[in-house]
Motif scaffolding. Structure first.
Motif, PDB file in Angstrom:
ATOM      1  N   HIS A 240     -63.807  50.389   0.166  1.00 40.71           N
ATOM      2  CA  HIS A 240     -62.889  51.206   0.609  1.00 40.71           C
ATOM      3  C   HIS A 240     -62.948  51.281   1.751  1.00 40.71           C
ATOM      4  CE1 HIS A 240     -62.788  52.340  -3.979  1.00 40.71           C
ATOM      5  NE2 HIS A 240     -63.927  51.382  -4.071  1.00 40.71           N
ATOM      6  N   LEU A 241     -61.790  50.951   2.242  1.00 39.16           N
ATOM      7  CA  LEU A 241     -61.758  51.527   4.352  1.00 39.16           C
ATOM      8  C   LEU A 241     -60.051  52.081   4.421  1.00 39.16           C
ATOM      9  CD1 LEU A 241     -61.902  48.018   6.202  1.00 39.16           C
ATOM     10  CD2 LEU A 241     -63.523  49.688   5.331  1.00 39.16           C
ATOM     11  N   SER A 242     -60.453  53.234   3.461  1.00 37.16           N
ATOM     12  CA  SER A 242     -59.038  54.201   3.968  1.00 37.16           C
ATOM     13  C   SER A 242     -58.872  55.343   4.633  1.00 37.16           C
ATOM     14  CB  SER A 242     -58.378  54.903   2.377  1.00 37.16           C
ATOM     15  OG  SER A 242     -59.788  55.767   1.806  1.00 37.16           O
ATOM     16  N   HIS A 243     -58.589  55.845   4.996  1.00 36.70           N
ATOM     17  CA  HIS A 243     -58.187  57.170   5.828  1.00 36.70           C
ATOM     18  C   HIS A 243     -59.366  56.843   7.463  1.00 36.70           C
ATOM     19  CE1 HIS A 243     -56.967  58.595   2.381  1.00 36.70           C
ATOM     20  NE2 HIS A 243     -55.940  59.369   3.130  1.00 36.70           N
ATOM     21  N   ASN A 244     -59.172  55.395   7.504  1.00 41.53           N
ATOM     22  CA  ASN A 244     -60.275  55.121   9.136  1.00 41.53           C
ATOM     23  C   ASN A 244     -58.782  55.291  10.349  1.00 41.53           C
ATOM     24  OD1 ASN A 244     -63.302  54.486   8.420  1.00 41.53           O
ATOM     25  ND2 ASN A 244     -62.011  53.912   6.698  1.00 41.53           N
ATOM     26  N   GLY A 245     -58.333  55.075  10.370  1.00 39.90           N
ATOM     27  CA  GLY A 245     -57.361  55.128  11.068  1.00 39.90           C
ATOM     28  C   GLY A 245     -57.308  54.095  11.687  1.00 39.90           C
ATOM     29  N   ILE A 246     -57.215  52.469  10.911  1.00 40.28           N
ATOM     30  CA  ILE A 246     -56.483  50.573  11.078  1.00 40.28           C
ATOM     31  C   ILE A 246     -55.156  50.916  11.536  1.00 40.28           C
ATOM     32  CG2 ILE A 246     -57.306  48.755  10.085  1.00 40.28           C
ATOM     33  CD1 ILE A 246     -59.505  50.359   8.690  1.00 40.28           C
ATOM     34  N   SER A 247     -55.047  50.250  11.977  1.00 36.12           N
ATOM     35  CA  SER A 247     -53.945  49.808  12.225  1.00 36.12           C
ATOM     36  C   SER A 247     -53.522  48.018  12.395  1.00 36.12           C
ATOM     37  CB  SER A 247     -53.319  49.515  14.027  1.00 36.12           C
ATOM     38  OG  SER A 247     -54.368  49.905  15.367  1.00 36.12           O
ATOM     39  N   ASN A 248     -54.744  47.288  12.575  1.00 40.16           N
ATOM     40  CA  ASN A 248     -54.689  45.738  12.616  1.00 40.16           C
ATOM     41  C   ASN A 248     -55.306  44.939  11.260  1.00 40.16           C
ATOM     42  OD1 ASN A 248     -54.632  42.877  13.350  1.00 40.16           O
ATOM     43  ND2 ASN A 248     -54.193  43.253  15.741  1.00 40.16           N
ATOM     44  N   MET A 249     -54.683  45.115  10.594  1.00 37.19           N
ATOM     45  CA  MET A 249     -55.519  44.532   9.496  1.00 37.19           C
ATOM     46  C   MET A 249     -56.244  42.721   9.974  1.00 37.19           C
ATOM     47  SD  MET A 249     -53.151  44.497   5.900  1.00 37.19           S
ATOM     48  CE  MET A 249     -54.436  43.665   5.178  1.00 37.19           C
ATOM     49  N   ALA A 250     -56.127  42.089  11.036  1.00 38.35           N
ATOM     50  CA  ALA A 250     -56.569  41.057  11.137  1.00 38.35           C
ATOM     51  C   ALA A 250     -57.608  41.194  12.125  1.00 38.35           C
ATOM     52  CB  ALA A 250     -55.736  40.148  12.084  1.00 38.35           C
ATOM     53  N   ASN A 251     -58.011  42.517  12.248  1.00 33.23           N
ATOM     54  CA  ASN A 251     -59.170  42.659  13.526  1.00 33.23           C
ATOM     55  C   ASN A 251     -60.653  42.878  12.319  1.00 33.23           C
ATOM     56  OD1 ASN A 251     -57.748  42.528  15.935  1.00 33.23           O
ATOM     57  ND2 ASN A 251     -57.662  44.565  16.231  1.00 33.23           N
ATOM     58  N   LEU A 252     -59.567  43.097  10.752  1.00 29.23           N
ATOM     59  CA  LEU A 252     -61.235  43.865  10.008  1.00 29.23           C
ATOM     60  C   LEU A 252     -61.459  42.445   9.152  1.00 29.23           C
ATOM     61  CD1 LEU A 252     -59.072  45.785   7.648  1.00 29.23           C
ATOM     62  CD2 LEU A 252     -60.856  46.454   9.701  1.00 29.23           C
ATOM     63  N   GLN A 253     -61.417  40.972   9.930  1.00 27.75           N
ATOM     64  CA  GLN A 253     -62.203  39.714   9.485  1.00 27.75           C
ATOM     65  C   GLN A 253     -62.514  39.423   8.169  1.00 27.75           C
ATOM     66  OE1 GLN A 253     -64.918  38.256  12.596  1.00 27.75           O
ATOM     67  NE2 GLN A 253     -64.413  39.159  14.113  1.00 27.75           N
ATOM     68  N   LEU A 254     -61.270  40.159   7.440  1.00 25.23           N
ATOM     69  CA  LEU A 254     -61.357  39.804   5.759  1.00 25.23           C
ATOM     70  C   LEU A 254     -61.456  38.632   5.205  1.00 25.23           C
ATOM     71  CD1 LEU A 254     -58.669  42.593   5.147  1.00 25.23           C
ATOM     72  CD2 LEU A 254     -61.486  43.086   5.357  1.00 25.23           C
ATOM     73  N   SER A 255     -61.655  37.675   5.923  1.00 26.89           N
ATOM     74  CA  SER A 255     -61.381  36.679   5.601  1.00 26.89           C
ATOM     75  C   SER A 255     -62.552  36.113   4.839  1.00 26.89           C
ATOM     76  CB  SER A 255     -61.088  35.080   5.880  1.00 26.89           C
ATOM     77  OG  SER A 255     -58.540  35.719   6.363  1.00 26.89           O
ATOM     78  N   ARG A 256     -63.736  35.745   5.869  1.00 22.44           N
ATOM     79  CA  ARG A 256     -65.088  35.940   5.200  1.00 22.44           C
ATOM     80  C   ARG A 256     -65.838  36.607   4.124  1.00 22.44           C
ATOM     81  NH1 ARG A 256     -68.388  38.649  10.296  1.00 22.44           N
ATOM     82  NH2 ARG A 256     -66.943  40.640   9.840  1.00 22.44           N
ATOM     83  N   LEU A 257     -65.259  37.724   3.625  1.00 22.54           N
ATOM     84  CA  LEU A 257     -65.393  38.545   1.897  1.00 22.54           C
ATOM     85  C   LEU A 257     -64.843  37.724   0.854  1.00 22.54           C
ATOM     86  CD1 LEU A 257     -64.930  42.115   2.614  1.00 22.54           C
ATOM     87  CD2 LEU A 257     -66.537  40.625   4.074  1.00 22.54           C
ATOM     88  N   THR A 258     -64.894  36.267   0.762  1.00 21.33           N
ATOM     89  CA  THR A 258     -64.316  35.033  -0.215  1.00 21.33           C
ATOM     90  C   THR A 258     -64.811  35.779  -1.502  1.00 21.33           C
ATOM     91  OG1 THR A 258     -66.327  34.132  -0.308  1.00 21.33           O
ATOM     92  CG2 THR A 258     -64.790  33.226   1.488  1.00 21.33           C
ATOM     93  N   ASN A 259     -65.694  36.703  -1.733  1.00 23.19           N
ATOM     94  CA  ASN A 259     -65.770  37.333  -3.651  1.00 23.19           C
ATOM     95  C   ASN A 259     -65.024  38.090  -3.266  1.00 23.19           C
ATOM     96  OD1 ASN A 259     -67.468  34.660  -4.313  1.00 23.19           O
ATOM     97  ND2 ASN A 259     -69.121  35.402  -3.384  1.00 23.19           N
ATOM     98  N   LEU A 260     -64.333  39.370  -2.112  1.00 22.65           N
ATOM     99  CA  LEU A 260     -63.704  40.763  -2.965  1.00 22.65           C
ATOM    100  C   LEU A 260     -62.088  40.489  -3.838  1.00 22.65           C
ATOM    101  CD1 LEU A 260     -64.277  43.213  -1.022  1.00 22.65           C
ATOM    102  CD2 LEU A 260     -62.071  42.095   0.238  1.00 22.65           C
TER     103      LEU A 260
END
Length: 297
Positions: free
Chosen positions: A8-28
């Protein structure tokens, strides 16, 4: 972090998804990013197990060719309250079941036609888009998305699907769709002559015999009545109801027709019914010389 399944990352002022480096969460399996300032869907390439993605209330204007490139098992996509005008690059979402696109900028119904690339879609919402204002998008969507069960929060019934199929095959056939009905208690025909008020009633006449059977045994005009010159109104009687007897008032009025022997039309008033009765036609009058009058002396 590699075993994380819900984030859960809602309402955090995130503007760039690439900066989150979500690819490391392979089981998400579920990712919630609503209420941020995201303008581009990206950085999801490593989330091959993702089942639910929530991107409501962001600033997304368009979907890129790599937005969902790895989401082949995604089941739910929430992307309402954004600024989307086009529905492109959805082909990888072959297993998508639910798509929520409400409150975007979709204007052209041809954009909804692009959803045909989602063969597993069962629920769709486009409420709040310009294209959905008049509900004209429902028949095409019901017809094109064969597995669709819910559209804009309303169940898609077999009756609606049948109607959409008939309308697609022949627009005139929709009058025969299930649920279609026509009024039966009041029939108005075009180019009617106005009815004459009861100015000279004839009294002493009773409804009996064949005339009673005619009134209560027929729901349509006789074959010798010209429908283009009459209005026929009736009220349905319960089975076995008693026939009203007694005096009746009749007002006669000639109706002009082509020919030498125009028929006479009588308007019968019995308090509750209005029946058009047409007296002898030309064929019948031929049996009675001089209209049934005695020959001149």
């Amino acid at each position: 972090m590699g075993s994380l399944e819900v984030l859960h990352l809602s309402h955090n002022g995130i503007s760039n998804m690439a900066n989150l480096q979500l690819s490391r969460l392979t089981n998400l399996k579920a990712l919630f990013l609503q209420g941020n300032e995201i303008s581009q869907v990206e950085g999801l390439e490593g989330l091959q197990q993702l089942r639910e993605l929530v991107l409501d209330r962001n600033r997304i204007k368009a979907l890129a060719d790599n937005s969902f490139i790895a989401q082949t098992v995604l089941l739910e996509l929430h992307i309402a309250e954004n600024r989307i005008r086009e529905l492109n690059h959805l082909q990888p979402l072959t297993e998508l079941r639910k798509l929520f696109l409400g409150m975007n900028k979709l204007q052209d119904i041809t954009e909804l036609d692009k959803l045909e690339v989602l063969p597993s879609l069962t629920e769709l919402s486009v409420v709040g888009n310009p294209v959905a204002k008049s509900s004209l998008h429902r028949p095409p969507m019901v017809l094109r998305l064969s597995r669709l069960q819910v559209l804009d929060g309303v169940m898609v019934t077999l009756e609606e699907r049948t109607r959409a199929e008939l309308l697609s095959a022949d627009p005139l056939a929709c009058s025969q769709c299930p649920g279609a009905s026509l009024p039966t208690t009041d029939i108005n025909l075009p180019e009617l002559l106005p009815l004459v008020p009861r100015s000279t009633p004839l009294r002493g006449m009773t409804i009996s015999g064949a005339l009673q059977n005619f009134i209560h045994g027929h729901d349509v005009l006789p074959s010798n009545v010209d429908e283009s010159h009459h209005t026929y109104k009736h009220k349905k009687h319960k089975q076995g109801s008693a026939v009203r007897s007694g005096p009746a008032d009749m007002t006669f009025r000639p109706v002009r027709r082509p020919g030498n022997n125009p028929p006479t039309t009588g308007l019968l008033h019995d308090g509750t019914n209005r029946v058009i009765v047409t007296h002898p036609s030309q064929e019948q009058e031929s049996r009675f010389p001089n209209g049934g009058k005695p020959p001149p002396m």
